[in-house]
Design a protein around this motif. Sequence first.
Motif, PDB file in Angstrom:
ATOM      1  N   LEU A  36      -6.594   2.445  -3.423  1.00 53.65           N
ATOM      2  CA  LEU A  36      -6.470   3.265  -2.221  1.00 53.65           C
ATOM      3  C   LEU A  36      -7.840   3.767  -1.761  1.00 53.65           C
ATOM      4  CD1 LEU A  36      -3.263   5.289  -3.139  1.00 53.65           C
ATOM      5  CD2 LEU A  36      -3.471   3.530  -1.367  1.00 53.65           C
ATOM      6  N   SER A  94      -3.967   2.309  -8.737  1.00 53.30           N
ATOM      7  CA  SER A  94      -3.557   2.729  -7.400  1.00 53.30           C
ATOM      8  C   SER A  94      -4.632   3.596  -6.764  1.00 53.30           C
ATOM      9  CB  SER A  94      -2.237   3.510  -7.463  1.00 53.30           C
ATOM     10  OG  SER A  94      -1.180   2.704  -7.903  1.00 53.30           O
ATOM     11  N   SER A 130       0.833  -1.202   0.000  1.00 49.97           N
ATOM     12  CA  SER A 130       0.000   0.000   0.000  1.00 49.97           C
ATOM     13  C   SER A 130       0.871   1.257   0.000  1.00 49.97           C
ATOM     14  CB  SER A 130      -0.933  -0.002   1.213  1.00 49.97           C
ATOM     15  OG  SER A 130      -0.191  -0.031   2.425  1.00 49.97           O
ATOM     16  N   GLU A 146       0.608   4.403  -2.558  1.00 49.70           N
ATOM     17  CA  GLU A 146       0.493   5.791  -2.095  1.00 49.70           C
ATOM     18  C   GLU A 146       1.624   6.635  -2.671  1.00 49.70           C
ATOM     19  OE1 GLU A 146       0.549   5.263   2.078  1.00 49.70           O
ATOM     20  OE2 GLU A 146      -1.583   4.711   2.216  1.00 49.70           O
ATOM     21  N   MET A 179      -9.586   0.946  -0.089  1.00 52.19           N
ATOM     22  CA  MET A 179      -9.026   0.731   1.243  1.00 52.19           C
ATOM     23  C   MET A 179      -9.584   1.744   2.244  1.00 52.19           C
ATOM     24  SD  MET A 179      -5.047  -0.123   0.227  1.00 52.19           S
ATOM     25  CE  MET A 179      -4.503  -0.189   1.937  1.00 52.19           C
TER      26      MET A 179
END
Length: 305
Positions: free
Chosen positions: A73, A69, A4, A8, A76
């Motif tokens: 993200l 990504s 992760s 980021e 998440m």
Amino acid sequence: MLTSQDLEFFAVVAAAPSLAGAARALDVTPPAVTQRLKSLEQRLGVRLIDRSSRRLHLTPEGTALAARSAAILEEMKVLAASLAARRGEIAGPLRVVAPLGFGRAHVAPVMARMRQDHPAVELDLILSEDPAGRIRSDGWDVLVQVGPLADSALALRHLAPNRRILCAAPSYLAARGIPRSPGELDRHACGVIREDRADVTLWGFTHLGGETVTIRMRPDFASNDGEVIKTWAVAGLGIVQRSEWDVADDISAGRLVEIMPDWRLPDADVVALLGPRAGRTARLERFVDMLHRSLTPVPWRRNGR
């Protein structure tokens, strides 16, 4: 294998104009960004950044990674907020779109209180003269609108009543006279707010007795900024229609005068919509409840208007 932290990191790099800009955003040195990017490319076996120019350009592989990504993200964040809600905690991103003036005056303070009450909430406020123009995007959780909406398929909550008011400065009315009916407006200077989706020169009125009249007017002054239009009206340039929330204090103070009170413009009530991906999470429900309470009783009707 990607972590992760890798996602980021690359999301920041992909959004930056240059590697130096990415370094500033990450609060590290440019060589540190370059080294980490090279390490990521080596692990993936692909080149992510085109280094042939001074500006940062993504390769096709970099573009694909940046898109995935961002999506991962976001998922998440949603998952973390969902788990926090199960624990009774209010957390996660709160992305709000609101009108420029109304958002500054009434939405931003509520968001600040939300953050103070729930420090795990991440605030993101976008102010726009045309919030409804963003309805079909998915980059928001709550959209605050003043006035009618063409798209009513989304979950909607009424927040506060709000009239549209025809008004002008006392100095203008003293010089040009006071119109008593819509038919007299063509002899007056009128101003409008330019909006991409609205026919702003078509004004519709309903008399208290039930008669309806629609007029096509030629604006003498216009702007895409409602605050500018109100300032010009206060300066005596002419007649404008403005939201009650925006001009109630000016009318009470005598800076503006409501005209043709027997002829009503369509109401522009304040409503909140929940985004298509937002759902009814505890975070969003809490914010909309706080916003509704902040507008009850209606602040622009404190003087009994």
